[in-house]
Design a protein around this motif. Structure first.
Motif, PDB file in Angstrom:
ATOM      1  N   ILE A   1     -12.200 -13.532  24.591  1.00  0.00           N
ATOM      2  CA  ILE A   1     -11.173 -14.410  25.839  1.00  0.00           C
ATOM      3  C   ILE A   1      -9.558 -13.336  26.316  1.00  0.00           C
ATOM      4  CG2 ILE A   1     -10.412 -16.033  26.786  1.00  0.00           C
ATOM      5  CD1 ILE A   1     -12.902 -18.041  26.509  1.00  0.00           C
ATOM      6  N   LYS A   2      -9.267 -13.917  25.043  1.00  0.00           N
ATOM      7  CA  LYS A   2      -8.205 -13.608  24.113  1.00  0.00           C
ATOM      8  C   LYS A   2      -8.063 -11.313  24.351  1.00  0.00           C
ATOM      9  CE  LYS A   2      -6.219 -17.131  21.314  1.00  0.00           C
ATOM     10  NZ  LYS A   2      -7.447 -17.851  21.244  1.00  0.00           N
ATOM     11  N   VAL A   3      -8.600 -11.498  23.629  1.00  0.00           N
ATOM     12  CA  VAL A   3      -8.666  -9.594  24.119  1.00  0.00           C
ATOM     13  C   VAL A   3      -8.939  -9.160  25.881  1.00  0.00           C
ATOM     14  CG1 VAL A   3     -10.327  -7.215  23.432  1.00  0.00           C
ATOM     15  CG2 VAL A   3      -9.341  -9.123  21.929  1.00  0.00           C
ATOM     16  N   ALA A   4     -10.256  -9.548  26.099  1.00  0.00           N
ATOM     17  CA  ALA A   4      -9.644  -9.291  27.477  1.00  0.00           C
ATOM     18  C   ALA A   4      -9.226  -9.626  28.728  1.00  0.00           C
ATOM     19  CB  ALA A   4     -11.393 -10.136  27.738  1.00  0.00           C
ATOM     20  N   ILE A   5      -8.446 -11.227  28.681  1.00  0.00           N
ATOM     21  CA  ILE A   5      -7.335 -11.213  29.421  1.00  0.00           C
ATOM     22  C   ILE A   5      -6.092 -10.237  29.014  1.00  0.00           C
ATOM     23  CG2 ILE A   5      -5.887 -12.597  29.771  1.00  0.00           C
ATOM     24  CD1 ILE A   5      -7.524 -14.939  28.898  1.00  0.00           C
ATOM     25  N   ALA A   6      -6.181  -9.319  27.601  1.00  0.00           N
ATOM     26  CA  ALA A   6      -5.078  -8.848  27.308  1.00  0.00           C
ATOM     27  C   ALA A   6      -5.348  -7.694  27.513  1.00  0.00           C
ATOM     28  CB  ALA A   6      -4.834  -8.890  25.527  1.00  0.00           C
TER      29      ALA A   6
ATOM     30  N   GLU B   1      -4.906 -13.810  35.700  1.00  0.00           N
ATOM     31  CA  GLU B   1      -5.874 -13.246  34.892  1.00  0.00           C
ATOM     32  C   GLU B   1      -6.128 -14.257  34.154  1.00  0.00           C
ATOM     33  OE1 GLU B   1      -1.346 -10.704  35.326  1.00  0.00           O
ATOM     34  OE2 GLU B   1      -2.474 -12.790  34.146  1.00  0.00           O
ATOM     35  N   ALA B   2      -5.958 -14.959  33.861  1.00  0.00           N
ATOM     36  CA  ALA B   2      -7.020 -16.047  32.996  1.00  0.00           C
ATOM     37  C   ALA B   2      -7.644 -16.795  33.616  1.00  0.00           C
ATOM     38  CB  ALA B   2      -6.490 -17.329  32.273  1.00  0.00           C
ATOM     39  N   GLN B   3      -7.331 -17.354  35.241  1.00  0.00           N
ATOM     40  CA  GLN B   3      -7.914 -18.546  36.149  1.00  0.00           C
ATOM     41  C   GLN B   3      -8.521 -17.586  36.560  1.00  0.00           C
ATOM     42  OE1 GLN B   3      -7.626 -18.865  39.381  1.00  0.00           O
ATOM     43  NE2 GLN B   3      -8.448 -20.799  39.211  1.00  0.00           N
ATOM     44  N   VAL B   4      -8.922 -16.132  37.233  1.00  0.00           N
ATOM     45  CA  VAL B   4      -9.802 -15.950  37.457  1.00  0.00           C
ATOM     46  C   VAL B   4     -10.869 -15.669  36.875  1.00  0.00           C
ATOM     47  CG1 VAL B   4     -10.554 -13.443  39.231  1.00  0.00           C
ATOM     48  CG2 VAL B   4      -7.938 -15.252  39.171  1.00  0.00           C
ATOM     49  N   LEU B   5     -10.394 -14.497  35.808  1.00  0.00           N
ATOM     50  CA  LEU B   5     -11.061 -14.172  34.596  1.00  0.00           C
ATOM     51  C   LEU B   5     -12.339 -15.233  33.997  1.00  0.00           C
ATOM     52  CD1 LEU B   5     -10.212 -11.697  32.241  1.00  0.00           C
ATOM     53  CD2 LEU B   5     -11.743 -10.757  33.013  1.00  0.00           C
ATOM     54  N   LEU B   6     -11.520 -16.390  33.987  1.00  0.00           N
ATOM     55  CA  LEU B   6     -12.820 -17.386  33.514  1.00  0.00           C
ATOM     56  C   LEU B   6     -13.097 -18.979  33.943  1.00  0.00           C
ATOM     57  CD1 LEU B   6     -10.328 -17.533  30.404  1.00  0.00           C
ATOM     58  CD2 LEU B   6     -12.390 -16.105  30.194  1.00  0.00           C
TER      59      LEU B   6
ATOM     60  N   SER C   1      -3.954  -5.664  43.685  1.00  0.00           N
ATOM     61  CA  SER C   1      -4.131  -7.082  43.679  1.00  0.00           C
ATOM     62  C   SER C   1      -4.649  -7.809  42.390  1.00  0.00           C
ATOM     63  CB  SER C   1      -5.141  -7.440  45.041  1.00  0.00           C
ATOM     64  OG  SER C   1      -5.273  -9.496  44.120  1.00  0.00           O
ATOM     65  N   VAL C   2      -4.264  -8.619  41.619  1.00  0.00           N
ATOM     66  CA  VAL C   2      -4.388  -9.210  40.606  1.00  0.00           C
ATOM     67  C   VAL C   2      -5.709  -9.143  40.326  1.00  0.00           C
ATOM     68  CG1 VAL C   2      -4.012 -10.969  38.386  1.00  0.00           C
ATOM     69  CG2 VAL C   2      -2.226  -8.974  39.334  1.00  0.00           C
ATOM     70  N   VAL C   3      -6.022 -10.491  41.416  1.00  0.00           N
ATOM     71  CA  VAL C   3      -7.505 -11.231  42.049  1.00  0.00           C
ATOM     72  C   VAL C   3      -8.769 -10.395  41.671  1.00  0.00           C
ATOM     73  CG1 VAL C   3      -8.665 -13.035  43.173  1.00  0.00           C
ATOM     74  CG2 VAL C   3      -6.898 -13.325  43.448  1.00  0.00           C
ATOM     75  N   ALA C   4      -8.292  -8.879  42.858  1.00  0.00           N
ATOM     76  CA  ALA C   4      -9.604  -8.282  42.391  1.00  0.00           C
ATOM     77  C   ALA C   4      -9.654  -7.983  41.233  1.00  0.00           C
ATOM     78  CB  ALA C   4      -9.109  -7.294  43.655  1.00  0.00           C
ATOM     79  N   VAL C   5      -8.323  -7.105  40.467  1.00  0.00           N
ATOM     80  CA  VAL C   5      -9.149  -6.395  39.277  1.00  0.00           C
ATOM     81  C   VAL C   5      -9.543  -7.569  38.652  1.00  0.00           C
ATOM     82  CG1 VAL C   5      -7.901  -5.712  37.587  1.00  0.00           C
ATOM     83  CG2 VAL C   5      -6.783  -5.048  39.952  1.00  0.00           C
ATOM     84  N   ALA C   6      -9.202  -8.628  38.479  1.00  0.00           N
ATOM     85  CA  ALA C   6      -9.353 -10.027  37.641  1.00  0.00           C
ATOM     86  C   ALA C   6     -11.773  -9.439  37.797  1.00  0.00           C
ATOM     87  CB  ALA C   6      -8.477 -11.525  37.491  1.00  0.00           C
ATOM     88  N   ILE C   7     -11.396  -9.530  38.860  1.00  0.00           N
ATOM     89  CA  ILE C   7     -12.808  -9.818  39.829  1.00  0.00           C
ATOM     90  C   ILE C   7     -13.690  -8.918  38.868  1.00  0.00           C
ATOM     91  CG2 ILE C   7     -14.437 -10.234  41.112  1.00  0.00           C
ATOM     92  CD1 ILE C   7     -12.669 -11.449  43.095  1.00  0.00           C
TER      93      ILE C   7
END
Length: 318
Positions: free
Chosen positions: A173-178, A248-253, A133-139
């Motif tokens: 922010i960009k490095v974290a999302i990438a 990725e961006a929505q959950v991280l930020l 799950s992308v949401v779980a990984v983003a958390i």
């Protein structure tokens, strides 16, 4: 000269060809078997796409009546600095994620191709991030890139470097999302490259060894040219998926800014094109302009896909 006693020539009876109606009646059960796919595509694919195009020429808040706007929303889109800023953010994040990801995926595929034992275990392990799950990984990645207690800053301090506010600075922010996108798609593309490697004839490598070619020369003279179709596929798919990044961006930020759920963090540094689309549509309730933004995103994705395809094809012709 024919006489009256001669029989007239026998003309073969023509069998009438089956027309469209006859063919449909004959194979109606086959058409019925495949009809669910086309009905679902019509209901959830073609009709929504057509409606979004129709909606982009109107002003609508989702509840009231639609108001004809013509091309005014597309003209505003071309001068919208926030939209162009979201394109810039998306392209930078895509570049930071795609090129390292392709390199790591190719190296991983070469290692998997040369592995002797536990091949299936390695393939499963590398493919696992793609089905997580992308949401779980983003958390999880939000904790990794945390300013005070994150793993990345702990590693930086271990080598004597200062902490970085990853989720509060534009480039952080960009490095974290990438990094999250690279981790997610490296294993998937490694499996694709592995399938391409297994189609290369072993005779080419045997001939290269006979000619005295080393591993590096073999890779650039044999492996890479033979993998060009696979590389083109991976690059185009990565372009399409990378330029449509949203989760990725929505959950991280989501907790780093008080402006909006879809703001993309401080300074809107992580606001991608799709994130901007959601902001205009669901935060501002401007469904008409949101549809225009969606079609702008579609054109950007098509443009970059064509550019990547042409670059790889041109290198293959040289």
């Amino acid at each position: 000269m024919a006489t009256a006693l001669e029989k007239p020539p026998v003309v073969a009876e023509q069998t009438p060809t089956a027309g469209p109606r006859t063919g449909f009646r004959k194979y109606w059960h086959l058409y019925a078997a495949i009809s669910p796919f086309y009905l679902l595509f019509l209901a959830f694919g073609l009709i929504p796409v057509g409606f979004s195009l129709y909606l982009s020429f109107h002003r609508w808040d989702g509840l009231g009546s639609m108001e004809w706007a013509g091309l005014s929303q597309y003209r505003y889109l071309l001068s919208d600095s926030d939209f162009w800023s979201s394109i810039g953010n998306t392209v930078i994040i895509w570049a930071l994620a795609t090129f390292p990801m392709i390199f790591l995926a190719m190296v991983t595929a070469v290692m998997l191709n040369s592995a002797v034992r536990f091949k299936n275990v390695y393939r499963f392990a590398y493919f696992l991030p793609n089905v997580t799950s992308v949401v779980a990984v983003a958390i999880v990645f939000g904790s990794v890139f945390s300013t005070n207690f994150g793993l990345m800053n702990a590693l930086l301090q271990a080598v004597g470097l200062d902490q970085v506010a990853w989720l509060n600075t534009p480039w952080g922010i960009k490095v974290a999302i990438a990094t999250l996108m690279t981790w997610q798609w490296t294993g998937y593309n490694a499996i694709i490259f592995l399938a391409g490697l297994q189609t290369i004839p072993s005779e080419l490598y045997e001939a290269a060894r006979v000619d005295g070619a080393g591993p590096v020369e073999t890779f650039f003279r044999i492996t890479l040219p033979q993998l060009r179709p696979t590389l083109l596929f991976v690059l185009v798919v990565s372009t399409v998926t990378g330029l449509q990044s949203f989760t990725e961006a929505q959950v991280l930020l989501q907790n780093t800014s008080n402006d909006s759920t879809f703001s993309g963090g401080p300074g809107h540094a992580g606001r991608t094109m799709v994130l901007y689309f959601f902001q205009q549509t669901f935060d501002n309730n401007d469904f008409g302009y949101g549809a225009a933004v969606a079609w702008g995103i579609f054109l950007v994705v098509v443009l970059f896909s064509i550019i990547n395809w042409r670059l790889v094809q041109r290198r293959g012709e040289e």
